[in-house]
Motif scaffolding. Sequence first.
Motif, mmCIF file in Angstrom:
data_model
loop_
_atom_site.group_PDB
_atom_site.id
_atom_site.type_symbol
_atom_site.label_atom_id
_atom_site.label_comp_id
_atom_site.label_asym_id
_atom_site.label_seq_id
_atom_site.Cartn_x
_atom_site.Cartn_y
_atom_site.Cartn_z
ATOM 1 N N GLY A 7 0.850 -1.186 0.000
ATOM 2 C CA GLY A 7 0.000 0.000 0.000
ATOM 3 C C GLY A 7 0.880 1.229 0.000
ATOM 4 O O GLY A 7 1.933 1.249 0.632
ATOM 5 N N GLY A 13 -6.426 6.087 2.573
ATOM 6 C CA GLY A 13 -6.277 5.554 1.224
ATOM 7 C C GLY A 13 -6.605 6.590 0.163
ATOM 8 O O GLY A 13 -6.831 7.763 0.440
ATOM 9 N N THR A 38 -4.065 1.787 -1.633
ATOM 10 C CA THR A 38 -4.432 1.423 -0.269
ATOM 11 C C THR A 38 -3.409 2.027 0.696
ATOM 12 O O THR A 38 -2.409 2.617 0.292
ATOM 13 N N ASP A 60 -5.985 -2.070 5.395
ATOM 14 C CA ASP A 60 -6.292 -2.695 4.102
ATOM 15 C C ASP A 60 -5.539 -4.011 3.903
ATOM 16 O O ASP A 60 -5.468 -4.514 2.781
ATOM 17 N N GLN A 63 -7.111 -6.919 1.763
ATOM 18 C CA GLN A 63 -7.125 -6.601 0.337
ATOM 19 C C GLN A 63 -5.714 -6.732 -0.248
ATOM 20 O O GLN A 63 -5.528 -7.250 -1.358
ATOM 21 N N GLN A 64 -4.720 -6.286 0.500
ATOM 22 C CA GLN A 64 -3.343 -6.354 0.031
ATOM 23 C C GLN A 64 -2.859 -7.800 -0.090
ATOM 24 O O GLN A 64 -2.143 -8.142 -1.039
#
Length: 304
Positions: A7, A13, A38, A60, A63-64
């Motif tokens: 990110g 973000g 992110t 995040d 998601q990462q």
Amino acid sequence: MRITILGSAAGGGFPQWNCNCANCAGVRNGTVRAKPRTQSSIFVRTDEGVDGALFNASPDILQQIRATPALQPARALRDSAIAGVVLIDGQVDHATGLFMLRERSDALPVWCTDPVAEDLTQGNPVLRVLSHYCGVQRQRIALDGSVFEVVDGLSCRALPLASKAAPYSPHREQPVDGDNIGVTITDRRRGTSLFYAPGLGRITPAVFDAMANADAVLVGGTFWSDDEMIRLGISQKTARDIGHLAQSGAGGMLEWLARLPARTRRVLIHINNTNPILVDDSPERDVLTRARVEVAEDGMEIHL
């Protein structure tokens, strides 16, 4: 050494969920050339390694992980390439992701300084909450230059930075060493090194020495100008007020980066949603390009 930018944005973000500044609105409706990002975090491992160190656990993080196959090597029924987490500070955008790692089958190794451990036990008790799940194996980061290792082959040394502690910290307005650190990460076999400092409020002689001795620097690119948030009507505080050194202006990050050896790779990370360098064809991005300064983006790989 392989560094993966998981990110690259600052807290919130990009686009930020409630922001309609020109950058955020433009990336949503497609009127600006910019990539969503992110919240900042990196993953570092040796060339041969599978397991690595997660530097900062962003909100995040799930998601990462989904976007980065290397973080899920699938060697067992439950598996992760995250050998441990190194916290640069105790801010929400760098520590809240620890909650998302609670299903780990054994205690999560977390390296942090004493002030950060205090903040994450009292003001924002992430570490205490995790004791009800996987648990935390807290490892102390010393500020005397002592080496610590998260994975074999990579050595780390911490350096205290002038910046700001989290708003819930008792040190918010009375900073102490260890609220925020930079880390030099060295690949012992190759002899290459990275200086990582996503939150920089001031560059001291010791910090500049660490930057100048590294093969690459991955440093705070939060704001372009010191009064950025004031001009946009978002805040009454300058970048320096909240612990960040702006890129432009006298004594700004760009002036410091220009003093580094020509061989040094220069990359900005932790970029606020208001910063015009997020727009690929902005005049500010052109200034960076001419100065040989890169803007981090999610998924970017750096090999040293």
